[in-house]
Design a protein around this motif. Structure first.
Motif, mmCIF file in Angstrom:
data_model
loop_
_atom_site.group_PDB
_atom_site.id
_atom_site.type_symbol
_atom_site.label_atom_id
_atom_site.label_comp_id
_atom_site.label_asym_id
_atom_site.label_seq_id
_atom_site.Cartn_x
_atom_site.Cartn_y
_atom_site.Cartn_z
ATOM 1 N N SER A 1 20.104 98.621 38.915
ATOM 2 C CA SER A 1 21.576 99.443 38.542
ATOM 3 C C SER A 1 22.499 98.319 38.761
ATOM 4 O O SER A 1 22.739 97.494 39.689
ATOM 5 C CB SER A 1 21.436 100.567 39.476
ATOM 6 O OG SER A 1 22.856 101.068 39.180
ATOM 7 N N LYS B 1 26.783 100.396 44.823
ATOM 8 C CA LYS B 1 26.121 101.367 45.689
ATOM 9 C C LYS B 1 27.146 102.293 46.885
ATOM 10 O O LYS B 1 28.142 101.530 47.085
ATOM 11 C CB LYS B 1 25.220 100.819 46.716
ATOM 12 C CG LYS B 1 23.858 100.218 45.685
ATOM 13 C CD LYS B 1 22.787 99.809 46.511
ATOM 14 C CE LYS B 1 21.572 99.529 45.851
ATOM 15 N NZ LYS B 1 20.343 99.598 46.460
ATOM 16 N N SER C 1 26.347 111.890 45.793
ATOM 17 C CA SER C 1 26.738 110.594 46.644
ATOM 18 C C SER C 1 25.947 110.429 47.919
ATOM 19 O O SER C 1 25.414 109.299 48.152
ATOM 20 C CB SER C 1 28.346 110.530 46.996
ATOM 21 O OG SER C 1 28.866 110.305 45.406
ATOM 22 N N SER D 1 23.102 111.484 48.445
ATOM 23 C CA SER D 1 21.610 111.310 48.041
ATOM 24 C C SER D 1 21.314 109.759 47.750
ATOM 25 O O SER D 1 20.665 109.094 48.460
ATOM 26 C CB SER D 1 21.214 112.244 46.877
ATOM 27 O OG SER D 1 19.902 111.656 46.488
ATOM 28 N N LEU D 2 22.588 109.257 47.348
ATOM 29 C CA LEU D 2 22.467 107.607 47.036
ATOM 30 C C LEU D 2 22.402 107.028 48.206
ATOM 31 O O LEU D 2 21.899 105.896 48.495
ATOM 32 C CB LEU D 2 23.653 107.270 45.951
ATOM 33 C CG LEU D 2 23.415 107.693 44.582
ATOM 34 C CD1 LEU D 2 24.642 107.460 43.762
ATOM 35 C CD2 LEU D 2 22.216 107.005 43.959
ATOM 36 N N ASP E 1 19.197 107.200 50.049
ATOM 37 C CA ASP E 1 18.279 106.375 49.484
ATOM 38 C C ASP E 1 18.650 104.586 49.828
ATOM 39 O O ASP E 1 17.726 103.893 50.012
ATOM 40 C CB ASP E 1 18.415 106.400 47.869
ATOM 41 C CG ASP E 1 17.971 107.702 47.336
ATOM 42 O OD1 ASP E 1 17.013 108.234 47.945
ATOM 43 O OD2 ASP E 1 18.099 108.193 46.147
ATOM 44 N N ASP E 2 20.009 104.428 49.624
ATOM 45 C CA ASP E 2 20.313 103.063 50.081
ATOM 46 C C ASP E 2 19.924 102.635 51.631
ATOM 47 O O ASP E 2 19.400 101.652 51.854
ATOM 48 C CB ASP E 2 21.856 102.962 50.049
ATOM 49 C CG ASP E 2 22.198 102.712 48.628
ATOM 50 O OD1 ASP E 2 21.417 102.706 47.779
ATOM 51 O OD2 ASP E 2 23.524 102.717 48.263
ATOM 52 N N GLY F 1 17.453 112.287 51.863
ATOM 53 C CA GLY F 1 17.691 112.019 50.651
ATOM 54 C C GLY F 1 16.794 113.283 49.639
ATOM 55 O O GLY F 1 17.414 113.737 48.718
ATOM 56 N N GLN G 1 18.884 116.027 47.605
ATOM 57 C CA GLN G 1 18.529 116.081 45.969
ATOM 58 C C GLN G 1 18.225 117.357 45.596
ATOM 59 O O GLN G 1 18.516 117.801 44.838
ATOM 60 C CB GLN G 1 17.301 115.130 45.180
ATOM 61 C CG GLN G 1 17.899 113.559 45.374
ATOM 62 C CD GLN G 1 16.639 112.742 45.151
ATOM 63 O OE1 GLN G 1 15.588 113.086 45.207
ATOM 64 N NE2 GLN G 1 16.882 111.710 44.551
#
Length: 127
Positions: free
Chosen positions: A17, A21, A51, A53-54, A57-58, A111, A115
């Motif tokens: 991507s 991030k 945001s 959720s990201l 994930d990060d 996460g 989602q």
């Protein structure tokens, strides 16, 4: 935000991507992005959940890298226990690795749930 680790000699590989991030934001920016002031519409809440959720994930992607850096540093002799006991150092790294593993799994679950919440409100509209 600049990341520094005394343990690493390698760079974390970047994802495919090209979007920045959320983890690269300052904490105050994350709070603003996460709606610390409240969401005024379902669309804003949807973006906020995205945001978050990201961010989760990060976090779940970053934690194993940190654990690997710590283990590599121990094996390379770049860290030691203040008691100067090799077994104490190994035990400390093993304990940290276990906690990091639990945190990674927890971040993964967070996460997924965020989602699901985002999907659930997708079709809501402001009244």
């Amino acid at each position: 935000m600049r990341r520094f680790s005394p343990f690493t000699r390698r760079n974390r590989s970047s994802t495919a991507s090209t979007l920045p991030k959320i983890s690269d934001l300052e904490p105050s920016q994350v709070r603003r992005e996460a709606g610390a002031g409240g969401c005024e519409s379902p669309a804003e809440l949807y973006r906020t959940l995205g945001s978050l959720s990201l961010l989760a994930d990060d976090l779940s992607e970053l934690l194993p890298d940190l654990c690997g850096q710590l283990e590599d540093a121990l094996l390379a002799g770049r860290v030691r226990h203040r008691a100067a006991d090799a077994q104490e150092a190994c035990d400390a790294v093993a304990s940290a690795a276990h906690s990091i593993s639990v945190a990674r799994f927890t971040a993964f679950l967070v996460g997924q749930e965020v989602q699901k919440a985002q999907t659930a409100i997708r079709d809501l509209a402001a009244a």
